[in-house]
Motif scaffolding. Structure first.
Motif, PDB file in Angstrom:
ATOM      1  N   ASP A  63      12.098  17.666 -56.764  1.00 39.02           N
ATOM      2  CA  ASP A  63      12.054  18.538 -55.689  1.00 39.02           C
ATOM      3  C   ASP A  63      12.012  18.055 -54.318  1.00 39.02           C
ATOM      4  OD1 ASP A  63       9.767  17.030 -56.543  1.00 39.02           O
ATOM      5  OD2 ASP A  63       8.344  18.355 -55.537  1.00 39.02           O
ATOM      6  N   GLY A  64      12.209  16.658 -54.184  1.00 38.30           N
ATOM      7  CA  GLY A  64      12.546  16.077 -53.033  1.00 38.30           C
ATOM      8  C   GLY A  64      13.827  16.177 -52.678  1.00 38.30           C
ATOM      9  N   LEU A  65      14.816  16.577 -53.199  1.00 43.60           N
ATOM     10  CA  LEU A  65      16.216  16.848 -52.596  1.00 43.60           C
ATOM     11  C   LEU A  65      16.142  17.646 -51.534  1.00 43.60           C
ATOM     12  CD1 LEU A  65      18.447  17.136 -56.035  1.00 43.60           C
ATOM     13  CD2 LEU A  65      18.353  15.300 -54.357  1.00 43.60           C
ATOM     14  N   ALA A  66      15.143  18.633 -51.966  1.00 43.58           N
ATOM     15  CA  ALA A  66      15.080  19.978 -50.601  1.00 43.58           C
ATOM     16  C   ALA A  66      14.844  19.141 -49.271  1.00 43.58           C
ATOM     17  CB  ALA A  66      14.039  20.921 -50.933  1.00 43.58           C
ATOM     18  N   ARG A  67      14.196  17.813 -49.043  1.00 42.97           N
ATOM     19  CA  ARG A  67      13.855  17.487 -48.050  1.00 42.97           C
ATOM     20  C   ARG A  67      14.966  16.201 -47.490  1.00 42.97           C
ATOM     21  NH1 ARG A  67       7.815  15.550 -49.674  1.00 42.97           N
ATOM     22  NH2 ARG A  67       7.460  15.453 -47.176  1.00 42.97           N
ATOM     23  N   CYS A  68      16.224  16.148 -48.354  1.00 41.68           N
ATOM     24  CA  CYS A  68      17.051  15.180 -47.562  1.00 41.68           C
ATOM     25  C   CYS A  68      17.730  15.493 -46.340  1.00 41.68           C
ATOM     26  CB  CYS A  68      18.239  15.214 -48.831  1.00 41.68           C
ATOM     27  SG  CYS A  68      17.510  14.196 -50.254  1.00 41.68           S
ATOM     28  N   GLY A  69      17.864  16.976 -46.140  1.00 37.41           N
ATOM     29  CA  GLY A  69      18.567  17.797 -44.896  1.00 37.41           C
ATOM     30  C   GLY A  69      17.438  17.177 -43.625  1.00 37.41           C
TER      31      GLY A  69
ATOM     32  N   ASP B 155      25.292  17.778 -49.620  1.00 37.67           N
ATOM     33  CA  ASP B 155      25.299  17.202 -51.129  1.00 37.67           C
ATOM     34  C   ASP B 155      23.805  17.477 -51.726  1.00 37.67           C
ATOM     35  OD1 ASP B 155      27.661  15.792 -50.551  1.00 37.67           O
ATOM     36  OD2 ASP B 155      26.897  13.930 -49.706  1.00 37.67           O
ATOM     37  N   ALA B 156      22.964  17.310 -51.321  1.00 40.21           N
ATOM     38  CA  ALA B 156      21.444  17.749 -51.765  1.00 40.21           C
ATOM     39  C   ALA B 156      21.634  18.977 -52.398  1.00 40.21           C
ATOM     40  CB  ALA B 156      20.433  17.571 -51.028  1.00 40.21           C
ATOM     41  N   GLU B 157      22.254  19.991 -51.839  1.00 44.07           N
ATOM     42  CA  GLU B 157      22.235  21.464 -51.992  1.00 44.07           C
ATOM     43  C   GLU B 157      23.335  21.668 -53.202  1.00 44.07           C
ATOM     44  OE1 GLU B 157      23.572  23.464 -48.518  1.00 44.07           O
ATOM     45  OE2 GLU B 157      21.552  23.535 -47.611  1.00 44.07           O
ATOM     46  N   ALA B 158      24.196  20.855 -53.241  1.00 38.06           N
ATOM     47  CA  ALA B 158      25.213  20.823 -54.184  1.00 38.06           C
ATOM     48  C   ALA B 158      24.528  20.099 -55.618  1.00 38.06           C
ATOM     49  CB  ALA B 158      26.455  20.165 -53.992  1.00 38.06           C
TER      50      ALA B 158
END
Length: 436
Positions: A202-208, A181-184
């Motif tokens: 930029d915090g989306l990259a840390r959701c995984g 979801d974050a990558e999308a």
């Protein structure tokens, strides 16, 4: 209700409260047993005998479903506990009836929604095999029984090439796809000219990383979670503020898919954050998210189609107050009104094969439960209209509270009807070896 990790039992069974009820002695009687009524005639007002769970059986005994479900276009098919094969086989049979007699054309699963896409590709093309098609589903669903259902759907589509006649699969759970979801969302931001590598996105990259840590410990790491959560809120703010402009830029459909990605991600983050400290909030976050994804995906992919929903009884219930929870079904009932109906699946002698939770029979229903009342009727399987039309008095007192699914509730508030099984064997698992 699928969960993973060392706290699986507490979380997954919190609403089930599996405690053994005291079983009272039964009075013996020498009264003659009345003749069994033929198929189609109730044994009591609102209670019909069902011939079994085999999907290949003739469906005359399921005709009362027409009255129970009314004009519903979305029907929840529940189960009192996961991994019981009798329930799964019964839901396969029920879905066949909904397709063949009532015009339903899709089934939606309580499993990560991206995995549902893989299953649907198999159902549409018959390429590969049904065991592999469900590889991304939660292990509690993956079984020979589920594969038989997917295989039947494939064969139905072979025989029904017209688009309006074909059946489909989708899924709606928010769990275990934070990275995707974050990558999308990152890709969507780039598409609309927003740099996802700059704060606050930029915090989306840390959701995984948040999800990966939760998989192993059932606890989220504070720094990564704060960064992921903050970025998701920033995206939500941008979507709310610039919705009209974004729709003009990419189109309504693509913008809606992006909002569904965001909805799922935020619901899953909240579920993970409160998993240990506030189970009710955690559960509610997931169920609200699942309801939003179900409604959104249905509207995008098959607007107006009649859809069956495969999930736990506690998720599909129209009123979750008996479980002490906000549930997906209550959101669907609010959105759809009488177009949403529910059929709870309950049993008396129920066995499971759930790795990390249990193997074999689960504790029986309580002595005063609805399941025990149905057990006393002496049938192997029953279909129950909880309105009990024409009964004076009905089997269950209107408005009265009863134990059902190990919870106290007014049954009609949660379910339109019940399918009762005297015996439900454990499923034949595909995700792990059969338990001993």
């Amino acid at each position: 209700m699928a969960r993973r990790g060392p706290r699986l039992l507490r979380a997954a069974l919190a609403v089930l409260v599996l405690v053994a009820g005291a079983r009272g002695a039964r009075a013996q009687t020498s009264a003659p047993i009345p003749a069994r009524p033929p198929v189609g005639f109730p044994i009591l007002h609102g209670v019909w005998r069902v011939d079994g769970t085999d999907p290949a059986l003739p469906d005359a005994d399921l005709q009362p479903l027409r009255g129970i479900l009314g004009k519903a276009t979305v029907v929840g098919l529940g189960e009192s506990i996961h991994t019981s094969g009798g329930y799964y086989e019964a839901k396969h049979r029920l879905f066949r009836f909904l397709v063949e007699r009532l015009g339903f054309r899709a089934i939606a699963f309580e499993t990560p929604w991206l995995a549902g896409d893989t299953a649907n590709r198999y159902v549409q093309t018959c390429e590969g095999d049904p065991d592999t098609a469900s590889a991304g589903f939660f292990g509690v669903w993956r079984s020979r029984e589920l594969s038989a259902l997917l295989g039947w759907m494939c064969e139905w589509n072979r025989a029904h090439p017209k688009p309006k006649d074909r059946v489909a699969v989708f899924a709606f759970d928010v769990q275990y796809q934070a990275a995707q979801d974050a990558e999308a969302l990152v890709a969507f931001l780039r598409r609309v000219g927003i740099d996802p590598e700059l704060a606050p996105f930029d915090g989306l990259a840390r959701c995984g990383a948040v999800e990966a840590a939760f998989r192993g410990t059932q606890v989220v790491p504070p720094e990564e979670t704060a960064a992921c959560n903050g970025a998701a809120r920033a995206v939500a703010d941008r979507f709310a503020h610039d919705a009209a402009a974004l729709i003009r830029q990419v189109g309504k459909t693509d913008f809606t898919w992006a909002t569904l990605r965001l909805t799922g991600l935020q619901a899953w983050i909240e579920e993970m954050v409160y998993f240990d400290s506030d189970f009710e909030r955690s559960f509610a976050a997931r169920d609200r998210g699942m309801a939003a994804l179900f409604l959104g995906i249905r509207a995008l992919r098959m607007p107006g189609a009649k859809v069956a929903v495969w999930a736990h009884d506690a998720h599909i219930a129209k009123d979750g107050s008996g479980f002490g929870l906000v549930v997906m079904g209550s959101v669907l009932a609010g959105a759809l009104g009488p177009r949403y109906a529910t059929l709870g699946l309950v049993g008396h002698d129920v066995s499971i094969d759930w790795r990390g939770v249990g193997c074999g029979p689960v504790p029986p229903p309580g002595a005063a439960s609805v399941e025990e009342l149905l057990h006393d009727l002496g049938e192997e399987a029953l279909l129950v209209d909880l309105r009990f039309p024409g009964a004076a008095p009905p089997l269950l007192t209107p408005g009265a509270t009863y134990e059902i699914v190990h919870a106290s509730m007014v049954p009609l508030r949660a379910f339109n009807g019940l399918l009762y099984l005297e015996h439900s064997r454990a499923m034949a698992p595909l995700a792990w070896p059969p338990c001993q």
